[in-house]
Design a protein around this motif. Structure first.
Motif, PDB file in Angstrom:
ATOM      1  N   LEU A  44      19.121   6.763 -12.180  1.00  0.00           N
ATOM      2  CA  LEU A  44      17.674   6.588 -11.973  1.00  0.00           C
ATOM      3  C   LEU A  44      17.388   5.176 -11.448  1.00  0.00           C
ATOM      4  N   GLU A  45      18.050   4.172 -12.017  1.00  0.00           N
ATOM      5  CA  GLU A  45      17.876   2.797 -11.545  1.00  0.00           C
ATOM      6  C   GLU A  45      18.347   2.658 -10.094  1.00  0.00           C
ATOM      7  N   ALA A  46      19.514   3.263  -9.810  1.00  0.00           N
ATOM      8  CA  ALA A  46      20.034   3.193  -8.438  1.00  0.00           C
ATOM      9  C   ALA A  46      19.089   3.911  -7.483  1.00  0.00           C
ATOM     10  N   SER A  47      18.556   5.029  -7.926  1.00  0.00           N
ATOM     11  CA  SER A  47      17.604   5.773  -7.085  1.00  0.00           C
ATOM     12  C   SER A  47      16.357   4.935  -6.829  1.00  0.00           C
ATOM     13  N   LYS A  48      15.868   4.279  -7.864  1.00  0.00           N
ATOM     14  CA  LYS A  48      14.689   3.414  -7.695  1.00  0.00           C
ATOM     15  C   LYS A  48      15.003   2.268  -6.721  1.00  0.00           C
ATOM     16  N   MET A  49      16.183   1.688  -6.878  1.00  0.00           N
ATOM     17  CA  MET A  49      16.564   0.582  -5.974  1.00  0.00           C
ATOM     18  C   MET A  49      16.665   1.076  -4.533  1.00  0.00           C
ATOM     19  N   LEU A  50      17.278   2.225  -4.336  1.00  0.00           N
ATOM     20  CA  LEU A  50      17.394   2.777  -2.987  1.00  0.00           C
ATOM     21  C   LEU A  50      16.025   3.122  -2.409  1.00  0.00           C
ATOM     22  N   THR A  51      15.161   3.652  -3.276  1.00  0.00           N
ATOM     23  CA  THR A  51      13.812   3.947  -2.803  1.00  0.00           C
ATOM     24  C   THR A  51      13.114   2.640  -2.415  1.00  0.00           C
ATOM     25  N   GLY A  52      13.257   1.620  -3.230  1.00  0.00           N
ATOM     26  CA  GLY A  52      12.652   0.314  -2.925  1.00  0.00           C
ATOM     27  C   GLY A  52      13.250  -0.282  -1.656  1.00  0.00           C
ATOM     28  N   LEU A  53      14.540  -0.169  -1.488  1.00  0.00           N
ATOM     29  CA  LEU A  53      15.201  -0.671  -0.297  1.00  0.00           C
ATOM     30  C   LEU A  53      14.723   0.076   0.937  1.00  0.00           C
ATOM     31  N   ARG A  54      14.640   1.395   0.833  1.00  0.00           N
ATOM     32  CA  ARG A  54      14.178   2.194   1.957  1.00  0.00           C
ATOM     33  C   ARG A  54      12.732   1.834   2.295  1.00  0.00           C
ATOM     34  N   ASP A  55      11.914   1.726   1.249  1.00  0.00           N
ATOM     35  CA  ASP A  55      10.521   1.332   1.497  1.00  0.00           C
ATOM     36  C   ASP A  55      10.461  -0.061   2.122  1.00  0.00           C
ATOM     37  N   GLY A  56      11.320  -0.961   1.666  1.00  0.00           N
ATOM     38  CA  GLY A  56      11.370  -2.315   2.229  1.00  0.00           C
ATOM     39  C   GLY A  56      11.830  -2.293   3.669  1.00  0.00           C
ATOM     40  N   LEU A  57      12.800  -1.458   3.980  1.00  0.00           N
ATOM     41  CA  LEU A  57      13.279  -1.355   5.346  1.00  0.00           C
ATOM     42  C   LEU A  57      12.217  -0.709   6.244  1.00  0.00           C
ATOM     43  N   ALA A  58      11.530   0.232   5.692  1.00  0.00           N
ATOM     44  CA  ALA A  58      10.486   0.899   6.477  1.00  0.00           C
ATOM     45  C   ALA A  58       9.365  -0.068   6.753  1.00  0.00           C
ATOM     46  N   VAL A  59       9.010  -0.883   5.833  1.00  0.00           N
ATOM     47  CA  VAL A  59       7.945  -1.853   6.022  1.00  0.00           C
ATOM     48  C   VAL A  59       8.421  -2.894   7.034  1.00  0.00           C
ATOM     49  N   ASN A  60       9.629  -3.369   6.933  1.00  0.00           N
ATOM     50  CA  ASN A  60      10.175  -4.315   7.875  1.00  0.00           C
ATOM     51  C   ASN A  60      10.297  -3.684   9.252  1.00  0.00           C
ATOM     52  N   GLY A  61      10.677  -2.442   9.317  1.00  0.00           N
ATOM     53  CA  GLY A  61      10.825  -1.774  10.604  1.00  0.00           C
ATOM     54  C   GLY A  61       9.470  -1.578  11.259  1.00  0.00           C
ATOM     55  N   THR A  62       8.435  -1.325  10.560  1.00  0.00           N
ATOM     56  CA  THR A  62       7.105  -1.162  11.158  1.00  0.00           C
ATOM     57  C   THR A  62       6.547  -2.526  11.512  1.00  0.00           C
ATOM     58  N   ALA A  63       6.852  -3.543  10.783  1.00  0.00           N
ATOM     59  CA  ALA A  63       6.343  -4.877  11.099  1.00  0.00           C
ATOM     60  C   ALA A  63       7.051  -5.401  12.322  1.00  0.00           C
ATOM     61  N   GLU A  64       8.264  -5.168  12.515  1.00  0.00           N
ATOM     62  CA  GLU A  64       8.994  -5.618  13.682  1.00  0.00           C
ATOM     63  C   GLU A  64       8.502  -4.867  14.908  1.00  0.00           C
ATOM     64  N   SER A  65       8.280  -3.597  14.723  1.00  0.00           N
ATOM     65  CA  SER A  65       7.818  -2.854  15.890  1.00  0.00           C
ATOM     66  C   SER A  65       6.397  -3.276  16.224  1.00  0.00           C
ATOM     67  N   MET A  66       5.658  -3.764  15.417  1.00  0.00           N
ATOM     68  CA  MET A  66       4.322  -4.261  15.748  1.00  0.00           C
ATOM     69  C   MET A  66       4.412  -5.605  16.403  1.00  0.00           C
ATOM     70  N   THR A  67       5.341  -6.390  16.145  1.00  0.00           N
ATOM     71  CA  THR A  67       5.478  -7.674  16.763  1.00  0.00           C
ATOM     72  C   THR A  67       6.150  -7.564  18.114  1.00  0.00           C
ATOM     73  N   ASP A  68       6.689  -6.627  18.413  1.00  0.00           N
ATOM     74  CA  ASP A  68       7.370  -6.520  19.694  1.00  0.00           C
ATOM     75  C   ASP A  68       6.396  -6.164  20.683  1.00  0.00           C
TER      76      ASP A  68
END
Length: 150
Positions: free
Chosen positions: A126-150
């Motif tokens: 469950l902890e690993a799943s939460k971390m992966l979900t947080g990582l994925r959400d973090g990557l998704a947020v970073n990926g949308t922010a980068e695509s907006m800056t480009d």
């Protein structure tokens, strides 16, 4: 119980009253004396037979009483033996219960350990799943922010 095996001689006393010296009278007297001896002998043998019959009946009753005592003794012996065997069976059952209880206790401890490990692994997953979900959400947020800056 009187048994007579011979016939009693007929008495001629009414015909011979008044004839004291009649030879037949003497003969009747002799036969009466003989009859009296025969009656005594018959009574004696009848008594002997009655006594022997009573002894045989008493002997039979004694044998029956002894048989009854033997049967009661045998029955008591059987009851004692069955009670002893039942007690031994109970003891064997309780011993088997104890051995099974000890084995079940060991297996229950093993099962408890396995369940504890499963619970620990479940929490870790469950902890690993939460971390992966947080990582994925973090990557998704970073990926949308980068695509907006480009």
């Amino acid at each position: 119980m009187d048994y007579f095996f011979g016939e009693a001689p007929a008495s001629n006393s009414s015909q011979n009253e008044g004839r004291d010296e009649d030879p037949r009278m003497l003969q009747v007297d002799d036969s009466e004396a003989s009859s009296s001896r025969n009656d005594t002998e018959e009574n004696s043998s009848s008594y002997d037979i009655s006594r022997r019959v009573q002894e045989l009946v008493d002997k039979i009753h004694n044998h029956r009483a002894n048989d009854h005592k033997e049967i009661e003794s045998f029955q008591q012996t059987i009851v004692d033996k069955v009670t002893e065997v039942c007690q031994q069976m109970k003891e064997d059952l309780y011993k088997a219960y104890e051995e099974n209880s000890d084995e079940m206790q060991v297996k229950l401890m093993e099962l408890t350990n396995v369940l504890d490990m499963c619970s620990k692994l479940h929490r870790e997953l469950l902890e690993a799943s939460k971390m992966l979900t947080g990582l994925r959400d973090g990557l998704a947020v970073n990926g949308t922010a980068e695509s907006m800056t480009d």
